[in-house]
Design a protein around this motif. Structure first.
Motif, PDB file in Angstrom:
ATOM      1  N   LEU A 447      47.446  37.099   1.446  1.00  0.00           N
ATOM      2  CA  LEU A 447      48.725  37.102   2.323  1.00  0.00           C
ATOM      3  C   LEU A 447      50.448  36.390   1.950  1.00  0.00           C
ATOM      4  O   LEU A 447      51.373  36.588   2.402  1.00  0.00           O
ATOM      5  N   LEU A 463      49.178  46.085   4.141  1.00  0.00           N
ATOM      6  CA  LEU A 463      48.708  44.953   5.111  1.00  0.00           C
ATOM      7  C   LEU A 463      46.877  45.052   4.997  1.00  0.00           C
ATOM      8  O   LEU A 463      46.436  44.364   5.074  1.00  0.00           O
ATOM      9  N   ARG A 467      44.473  42.486   4.165  1.00  0.00           N
ATOM     10  CA  ARG A 467      43.183  41.596   4.157  1.00  0.00           C
ATOM     11  C   ARG A 467      41.226  41.932   4.625  1.00  0.00           C
ATOM     12  O   ARG A 467      41.251  40.890   4.787  1.00  0.00           O
TER      13      ARG A 467
END
Length: 488
Positions: A447, A463, A467
């Motif tokens: 991240l 994103l 994750r």
């Protein structure tokens, strides 16, 4: 354009990609950061004392080959036939001797074969690897990377390839000696340095070119070689539609006869450097593009180069390639026209050409549609993850992706069009490379890398993928393979 998007455009389109902290550093003035990069011409140079000059590399290679020949003679006929130097090769006869080499663990097998390694070719492999190692460090350490991207463009515009040992040991020196000193200077100066460099003379066989009525031809019946002249007109200056004819190619080839490389075996002082051999030069006046060049030795050729550098077709050819390389496969005509005008009015000032690109609104307005080339992808990934020291791994990765350093398939160089890098096999190989880099950088927070790479511009899809990854290495690989990382 948002602050993050403008900064990202500066670092991706013009530079080599962001490192952690780079987006924040240039966010307030992205254009200014690029202009500042151009204001430091010394940063284009790569002066590393441990890297041999082309003259040194060729001289050492000649000494190495002599020692190998003597050793072979000794094995065949006994020690008395070879002399005392046959068994132990002197240290200064081994190109690259004593210089440190980094090692890697993946794709190592491919690298030596492209670098000229393997049985009987150990003399050139260390030099090639050390030259590449220096580039990896420079590509990582460059604050913005605009000047380094210019180096990549011009080295590919004047492409050479690793066809034999002299080429393998001078490819890096060619870039350091003929490209880098002039990348923010005058095109005419770079053109002269390139065409008189041993690497280019060897690559396009001008060292073998003999004037048809020269003294050497009358004795040895050797002939004219048009390779350098043809590529100089078609690729280096005017372009394929530049208005020249076959007669112009032949005239230029005659003008360039005598441009050769001093033998490292015969000349201990000048061996391995450019020299003009009058006995090989075609005598008489020559007509090129309607202009007569009086007989005058090496000056005849240098006058022809100056005229080619200043020709309007050269400005158009360079501008089109420049815009295609940096902005879009089919660049806006207004941008190409502006760049051509800058080239003409500045007398081929390459810093002004680069500034004209930065100051052109079309260069910023274009969408991020260009796929990064394999080299651009690898350099950007190494800048982001901070792993520029795995030289053998990087060599193998570039080979696998189809863009090894200084080794295109033809004098045209590697394609400037990104769509030609798109293929199922090519994308799969990039995925393999991304996986290797992810494992090498697996201790890093994915991240944090995503924030460094994209700031606020990261897509929701990328994103989420980062994750949801099962591990840090997988998350980094997914980040590197995201559409916004692959394109610029």
């Amino acid at each position: 354009m948002s602050d993050d998007l403008a900064a990202l455009t500066a670092l991706r389109r013009f530079g080599l990609g962001p490192r952690p902290g780079d987006l924040a550093h240039i966010r307030s003035d992205p254009r200014g950061a690029l202009v500042e990069d151009l204001a430091r011409p010394a940063t284009a140079r790569l002066d590393i004392p441990e890297l041999p000059t082309s003259q040194q590399a060729l001289a050492r290679n000649a000494a190495y080959q002599r020692a190998v020949t003597r050793a072979r003679q000794q094995r065949q006929t006994g020690p008395e036939a070879a002399g005392p130097m046959a068994v132990a090769l002197p240290a200064d006869a081994r190109p690259g001797q004593g210089m440190e080499r980094s090692t890697g663990s993946a794709m190592d097998a491919a690298a030596p074969s492209m670098a000229g390694g393997g049985a009987g070719r150990s003399s050139d492999t260390p030099v090639y690897e050390q030259e590449v190692a220096a580039r990896l460090v420079r590509m990582h350490d460059a604050p913005v990377g605009f000047t380094e991207r210019l180096v990549l463009f011009w080295a590919n515009h004047f492409a050479i390839a690793l066809k034999d040992a002299p080429m393998r040991i001078t490819a890096g020196a060619f870039e350091r000696e003929a490209i880098r000193p002039h990348v923010l200077g005058r095109f005419a100066d770079m053109l002269k340095a390139v065409e008189q460099h041993p690497a280019m003379l060897f690559y396009l066989d001008n060292n073998q070119s003999i004037g048809p009525t020269s003294n050497t031809a009358l004795k040895n019946k050797r002939g004219l070689n048009e390779n350098l002249a043809r590529e100089m007109l078609e690729l280096h200056t005017l372009g394929v539609n530049g208005g020249y004819t076959q007669a112009d190619v032949t005239s230029l080839a005659r003008i360039l006869t005598g441009w050769t490389v001093a033998s490292a075996d015969e000349d201990a002082f000048h061996g391995g450097s450019f020299t003009f051999a009058p006995i090989r030069h075609e005598p008489g006046d020559q007509t090129l593009l309607g202009r007569v060049y009086p007989e005058g030795g090496v000056e005849q050729g240098e006058a022809a180069l100056l005229a080619l550098a200043a020709h309007p077709a050269t400005a158009r050819h360079i501008a089109g390639k420049f815009a295609t390389y940096f902005v879009a496969d089919d660049p806006p005509p207004a941008l190409v026209a502006r760049l051509a005008a800058s080239f003409r009015t500045s007398g081929g000032d390459l810093k002004q050409l680069a500034r004209a690109l930065v100051e052109s609104p079309e260069a910023w307005d274009a969408t991020a549609g260009k796929l990064r080339s394999p080299q651009e992808f690898l350099f950007a990934a190494l800048r982001l993850t901070g792993k520029p020291d795995q030289v053998k791994m990087a060599l193998g990765q570039l080979i696998a992706m189809g863009q090894p350093m200084w080794n295109p398939g033809s004098p045209k160089g590697f394609t400037d069009r990104s769509d030609e890098w798109l293929s199922p096999t090519g994308i799969k190989t990039r995925l393999d490379v991304a996986d290797q880099i992810g494992r090498a950088a697996g201790a890093t927070d994915p991240l944090a890398l995503a924030e460094a790479a994209f700031g606020a511009t990261i897509s929701d899809e990328t994103l989420r993928a980062v994750r949801r990854a099962e591990s840090r290495p997988q998350a980094i690989a997914l980040l590197l393979m995201s559409p916004e990382f692959q394109r610029r």
